[in-house]
Motif scaffolding. Structure first.
Motif, PDB file in Angstrom:
ATOM      1  N   TYR A   1       0.831  -1.217   0.000  1.00  0.00           N
ATOM      2  CA  TYR A   1       0.000   0.000   0.000  1.00  0.00           C
ATOM      3  C   TYR A   1       0.863   1.264   0.000  1.00  0.00           C
ATOM      4  CZ  TYR A   1      -4.720  -1.631  -0.172  1.00  0.00           C
ATOM      5  OH  TYR A   1      -5.904  -2.150  -0.638  1.00  0.00           O
ATOM      6  N   LEU A   2       2.060   1.166   0.565  1.00  0.00           N
ATOM      7  CA  LEU A   2       2.928   2.343   0.617  1.00  0.00           C
ATOM      8  C   LEU A   2       3.467   2.731  -0.761  1.00  0.00           C
ATOM      9  CD1 LEU A   2       4.948   1.745   3.905  1.00  0.00           C
ATOM     10  CD2 LEU A   2       2.931   3.145   3.545  1.00  0.00           C
ATOM     11  N   GLY A   3       3.331   1.816  -1.724  1.00  0.00           N
ATOM     12  CA  GLY A   3       3.803   2.130  -3.072  1.00  0.00           C
ATOM     13  C   GLY A   3       2.709   2.685  -3.967  1.00  0.00           C
TER      14      GLY A   3
ATOM     15  N   VAL B   1      -1.367   6.967  -2.058  1.00  0.00           N
ATOM     16  CA  VAL B   1      -0.877   6.851  -0.682  1.00  0.00           C
ATOM     17  C   VAL B   1       0.341   7.774  -0.521  1.00  0.00           C
ATOM     18  CG1 VAL B   1       0.067   5.265   1.036  1.00  0.00           C
ATOM     19  CG2 VAL B   1      -1.803   4.531  -0.451  1.00  0.00           C
ATOM     20  N   GLN B   2       1.189   7.766  -1.545  1.00  0.00           N
ATOM     21  CA  GLN B   2       2.326   8.697  -1.570  1.00  0.00           C
ATOM     22  C   GLN B   2       1.833  10.130  -1.509  1.00  0.00           C
ATOM     23  OE1 GLN B   2       5.660   7.800  -3.906  1.00  0.00           O
ATOM     24  NE2 GLN B   2       5.475   6.825  -1.943  1.00  0.00           N
ATOM     25  N   ASN B   3       0.729  10.349  -2.192  1.00  0.00           N
ATOM     26  CA  ASN B   3       0.197  11.694  -2.267  1.00  0.00           C
ATOM     27  C   ASN B   3      -0.314  12.223  -0.938  1.00  0.00           C
ATOM     28  OD1 ASN B   3      -0.156  13.773  -4.212  1.00  0.00           O
ATOM     29  ND2 ASN B   3      -0.569  12.091  -5.627  1.00  0.00           N
ATOM     30  N   LEU B   4      -0.570  11.313   0.004  1.00  0.00           N
ATOM     31  CA  LEU B   4      -1.031  11.761   1.323  1.00  0.00           C
ATOM     32  C   LEU B   4       0.023  12.674   1.943  1.00  0.00           C
ATOM     33  CD1 LEU B   4      -2.457   8.474   2.859  1.00  0.00           C
ATOM     34  CD2 LEU B   4      -3.727  10.452   2.028  1.00  0.00           C
ATOM     35  N   ILE B   5       1.279  12.329   1.706  1.00  0.00           N
ATOM     36  CA  ILE B   5       2.362  13.132   2.286  1.00  0.00           C
ATOM     37  C   ILE B   5       2.388  14.508   1.621  1.00  0.00           C
ATOM     38  CG2 ILE B   5       4.885  13.262   2.521  1.00  0.00           C
ATOM     39  CD1 ILE B   5       4.889  10.365   3.193  1.00  0.00           C
TER      40      ILE B   5
ATOM     41  N   GLN C   1      -3.570  -5.152  10.247  1.00  0.00           N
ATOM     42  CA  GLN C   1      -2.258  -5.078  10.916  1.00  0.00           C
ATOM     43  C   GLN C   1      -1.245  -4.314  10.047  1.00  0.00           C
ATOM     44  OE1 GLN C   1       0.804  -6.661  10.096  1.00  0.00           O
ATOM     45  NE2 GLN C   1       1.855  -6.187  12.027  1.00  0.00           N
ATOM     46  N   ASN C   2      -1.428  -4.360   8.762  1.00  0.00           N
ATOM     47  CA  ASN C   2      -0.458  -3.720   7.874  1.00  0.00           C
ATOM     48  C   ASN C   2      -1.089  -2.557   7.114  1.00  0.00           C
ATOM     49  OD1 ASN C   2      -1.805  -5.547   5.744  1.00  0.00           O
ATOM     50  ND2 ASN C   2      -0.864  -6.972   7.176  1.00  0.00           N
ATOM     51  N   HIS C   3      -1.864  -2.861   6.051  1.00  0.00           N
ATOM     52  CA  HIS C   3      -2.301  -1.796   5.147  1.00  0.00           C
ATOM     53  C   HIS C   3      -3.126  -0.706   5.844  1.00  0.00           C
ATOM     54  CE1 HIS C   3      -0.837  -4.655   2.365  1.00  0.00           C
ATOM     55  NE2 HIS C   3      -1.941  -5.337   2.186  1.00  0.00           N
TER      56      HIS C   3
ATOM     57  N   LEU D   1       9.967  -1.460  -6.050  1.00  0.00           N
ATOM     58  CA  LEU D   1      11.184  -2.084  -6.578  1.00  0.00           C
ATOM     59  C   LEU D   1      12.215  -1.023  -6.968  1.00  0.00           C
ATOM     60  CD1 LEU D   1       9.434  -4.921  -8.579  1.00  0.00           C
ATOM     61  CD2 LEU D   1      11.229  -5.292  -6.883  1.00  0.00           C
ATOM     62  N   LEU D   2      11.724   0.064  -7.522  1.00  0.00           N
ATOM     63  CA  LEU D   2      12.641   1.135  -7.918  1.00  0.00           C
ATOM     64  C   LEU D   2      13.320   1.757  -6.688  1.00  0.00           C
ATOM     65  CD1 LEU D   2      13.680   2.790 -10.295  1.00  0.00           C
ATOM     66  CD2 LEU D   2      11.795   4.379  -9.945  1.00  0.00           C
ATOM     67  N   GLU D   3      12.524   2.059  -5.671  1.00  0.00           N
ATOM     68  CA  GLU D   3      13.096   2.667  -4.455  1.00  0.00           C
ATOM     69  C   GLU D   3      14.056   1.701  -3.772  1.00  0.00           C
ATOM     70  OE1 GLU D   3      12.781   5.825  -3.762  1.00  0.00           O
ATOM     71  OE2 GLU D   3      11.418   6.055  -5.457  1.00  0.00           O
ATOM     72  N   LEU D   4      13.717   0.421  -3.831  1.00  0.00           N
ATOM     73  CA  LEU D   4      14.593  -0.607  -3.265  1.00  0.00           C
ATOM     74  C   LEU D   4      15.947  -0.579  -3.965  1.00  0.00           C
ATOM     75  CD1 LEU D   4      15.206  -3.455  -1.967  1.00  0.00           C
ATOM     76  CD2 LEU D   4      14.033  -4.433  -3.924  1.00  0.00           C
ATOM     77  N   MET D   5      15.914  -0.516  -5.287  1.00  0.00           N
ATOM     78  CA  MET D   5      17.187  -0.526  -6.019  1.00  0.00           C
ATOM     79  C   MET D   5      17.983   0.759  -5.771  1.00  0.00           C
ATOM     80  SD  MET D   5      16.387  -2.647  -9.474  1.00  0.00           S
ATOM     81  CE  MET D   5      14.675  -2.455  -9.773  1.00  0.00           C
ATOM     82  N   LYS D   6      17.240   1.858  -5.527  1.00  0.00           N
ATOM     83  CA  LYS D   6      17.935   3.119  -5.238  1.00  0.00           C
ATOM     84  C   LYS D   6      18.407   3.191  -3.786  1.00  0.00           C
ATOM     85  CE  LYS D   6      15.270   6.315  -8.106  1.00  0.00           C
ATOM     86  NZ  LYS D   6      14.191   7.287  -7.849  1.00  0.00           N
ATOM     87  N   GLY D   7      17.833   2.316  -2.943  1.00  0.00           N
ATOM     88  CA  GLY D   7      18.250   2.319  -1.539  1.00  0.00           C
ATOM     89  C   GLY D   7      17.476   3.304  -0.674  1.00  0.00           C
ATOM     90  N   ASN D   8      16.257   3.642  -1.087  1.00  0.00           N
ATOM     91  CA  ASN D   8      15.422   4.535  -0.260  1.00  0.00           C
ATOM     92  C   ASN D   8      14.483   3.698   0.595  1.00  0.00           C
ATOM     93  OD1 ASN D   8      16.483   6.788  -1.365  1.00  0.00           O
ATOM     94  ND2 ASN D   8      14.881   7.040  -2.903  1.00  0.00           N
ATOM     95  N   GLN D   9      14.613   3.817   1.895  1.00  0.00           N
ATOM     96  CA  GLN D   9      13.799   2.955   2.764  1.00  0.00           C
ATOM     97  C   GLN D   9      12.475   3.591   3.186  1.00  0.00           C
ATOM     98  OE1 GLN D   9      16.692   1.811   5.832  1.00  0.00           O
ATOM     99  NE2 GLN D   9      16.086  -0.280   5.398  1.00  0.00           N
ATOM    100  N   TYR D  10      12.193   4.806   2.721  1.00  0.00           N
ATOM    101  CA  TYR D  10      11.051   5.498   3.310  1.00  0.00           C
ATOM    102  C   TYR D  10       9.702   4.856   2.971  1.00  0.00           C
ATOM    103  CZ  TYR D  10       9.549   8.022  -0.909  1.00  0.00           C
ATOM    104  OH  TYR D  10       9.059   8.334  -2.140  1.00  0.00           O
ATOM    105  N   LEU D  11       9.674   4.030   1.910  1.00  0.00           N
ATOM    106  CA  LEU D  11       8.412   3.350   1.594  1.00  0.00           C
ATOM    107  C   LEU D  11       8.355   1.940   2.177  1.00  0.00           C
ATOM    108  CD1 LEU D  11       7.789   4.409  -2.088  1.00  0.00           C
ATOM    109  CD2 LEU D  11       6.804   5.316  -0.004  1.00  0.00           C
ATOM    110  N   PHE D  12       9.289   1.645   3.051  1.00  0.00           N
ATOM    111  CA  PHE D  12       9.331   0.307   3.637  1.00  0.00           C
ATOM    112  C   PHE D  12       9.144   0.417   5.147  1.00  0.00           C
ATOM    113  CE2 PHE D  12      11.378   0.330  -0.410  1.00  0.00           C
ATOM    114  CZ  PHE D  12      10.954  -0.835  -1.014  1.00  0.00           C
TER     115      PHE D  12
END
Ligand code: BG6
Length: 488
Positions: A175-177, A181-185, A234-236, A422-433
């Protein structure tokens, strides 16, 4: 460039998640030119398949899940040339040598994606370590469900933590991807109009609905052990609630955002046994109709145990014990076999302190901010206007200020959540995890509800497939003088 190149090792590459979500999303990233030319995908699974067989299987699934006009042949060839398959038994040492051999000549980062049951996360980590496949650059991705309750989740997280630091661990909540949901921020923290109104002084209550039309879809074995609270709340739903309720982070770094989310989880009012009957409704769908077609009830689904008391619906009244949200209820509901697939958040603003219009109109006269996550991603603000016409006097009418993402930004397609993750993972950004403490605070809060259900030993209430849940879910909100949005 070394930082962008990676070997993405997908454990469970022949499984549903990999074939339905991961490979199609990686294909889209490749098509958009977002994968480095040297990035490879190494599929790992127990099946006996040769290289062409694996590529064929992936291609077949790409054709199934990607619209024909988006499946560019040139990209398809390039994508397939990145694929490799290794037969590997997650829990024994078989196959790991081959992974070592594949990596022998490369120096770039290894990312291990565990699209497997959480029970093998520990053994996989152990084998990776034994084969010296882990270094400080290695990343690991964990899919939900991470455990079944707080204790099992801690156990799994401990097993992984023996081999990886928290900054190497990427826990997925898809859901964070999602775009909205991103737009909430952005919505909350880039618009002073909303930022300044976001608290108990201006907001009356908040609704979060995540409804699905589908039933159990052949997943009865998994789902029946979990239920809707573990599988979705519990998650989403708790993640959505955190993003709506958190205080502004000091910056956009992963830890600033996650620190604020954790504060919300810590402030959730515990659902004690006394609150269980008034603040939680638990339902299970019976036979009914969806889109005019009859569908079986939960207990009549394929492979169902007729005595199951697992819930397929849950609605909750959640209170957050802090200065921003004291006495502002968050009504959450999520279920299978609802009339439509719909995820939306509705912020109900308070009415004016002194009302000067006709008293009978008072009930319609409040602003609502409707944030639509899916389908038709967009934001709409219900504002009060005067009804047009000479004979209408000062009669009020609610009208929407609409922002549809596809119409306004002419987006041809909204990327799937997994593409962004997957893109953020490859870039190393943890904010969506999700950080470990988030998972654990969420379990702590949910465990209490589950324990309460077990102690009370009651069955979930029935609702017909194609309805919005048991009537007591409507009663829960009506008791507070409010109603679910589509019932208004
Ligand atoms: C998953 C749940 O995490 O989310 C499924 O395990 C559910 O049960 C799915 O169907 C819903 O995701 P989405 O993106 O279709 O709303």
């Amino acid at each position: 460039n070394q930082d962008k190149v990676c070997d993405l090792a997908i454990f469970g590459a022949q499984g549903d998640l990999a074939l339905r979500k991961l490979f199609p999303s990686l294909f889209q990233l490749d098509k958009a030119g977002l994968l480095d030319a040297e990035t490879r995908m190494i599929g790992l699974a127990r099946d006996h398949v040769d290289q062409p067989g694996f590529k064929e299987n992936v291609t077949e699934h790409l054709k199934k899940y990607i619209p024909a006009d988006e499946l560019d042949n040139e990209v398809l060839q390039r994508f397939c040339s990145r694929l490799q398959y290794i037969k590997l038994d997650f829990a024994t040492e078989e196959g790991y040598d081959q992974l070592v051999a594949t990596r022998a000549k490369v120096k770039h980062r290894l990312i291990c994606y565990f699209a497997t049951p959480a029970s093998v996360y520990g053994p996989i980590c152990e084998n990776l370590s034994k084969h010296q496949l882990i270094d400080s650059k290695t990343r690991v991705v964990l899919e939900k469900p991470i455990g079944y309750d707080l204790a099992s989740s801690c156990e799994i997280n401990d097993q992984v933590a023996k081999y990886f630091d928290e900054c190497q661990i990427y826990r997925i909540d898809h859901y964070l991807g999602k775009e909205t949901v991103q737009n909430l921020i952005a919505l909350r923290f880039a618009n002073n109009l909303f930022g300044s109104q976001w608290d108990l002084n201006h907001i009356d209550h908040i609704e979060i609905t995540v409804a699905e039309k589908v039933g159990i879809e052949g997943r009865w074995g998994y789902f029946d052990k979990a239920g809707q609270l573990r599988d979705m709340v519990q998650n989403h739903l708790l993640q959505l609630l955190c993003l709506i309720a958190m205080d502004p982070p000091s910056d956009l770094s992963a830890d600033s955002i996650r620190d604020e989310k954790v504060k919300v989880l810590k402030a959730l009012q515990p659902i004690t046994p006394e609150l269980l009957t008034t603040h939680v409704v638990r339902g299970q769908y019976g036979a009914g109709t969806i889109d005019g077609k009859p569908v079986p009830g939960y207990l009549e689904e394929e492979n169902a145990k007729s005595s199951s008391s697992t819930e397929s619906f849950v609605s909750l009244k959640v209170m957050i014990n802090n200065w921003r949200w004291a006495n502002v209820p968050f009504y959450l509901r999520t279920g299978k076999r609802m009339p439509e697939k719909l995820s939306q958040i509705i912020i109900h603003f308070k009415q004016q302190p002194h009302y000067i219009f006709a008293p009978e109109q008072r009930s319609i006269a409040s602003n609502k901010l409707i944030i639509r996550l899916q389908p038709d991603e967009g934001i709409s603000l219900q504002v009060m206007t005067k009804d047009q016409g000479l004979d209408k006097g000062m009669r009020l009418r609610a009208g929407p200020l609409q922002l549809s993402f596809s119409d306004t930004f002419h987006a041809d397609r909204i990327p799937d959540a997994y593409e962004r993750l997957l893109l953020e993972l490859m870039k190393g950004n943890q904010y969506l995890f999700v950080r470990r403490d988030e998972v654990e605070y969420a379990w702590r809060w949910c465990d209490r509800i589950i324990q309460g259900w077990e102690d009370q030993n009651t069955r979930p209430q029935k609702y017909p497939a194609g309805s919005w849940g048991p009537v007591s879910s409507i009663a829960m909100i009506t008791r507070d003088g409010r109603s679910w949005y589509e019932d208004s």
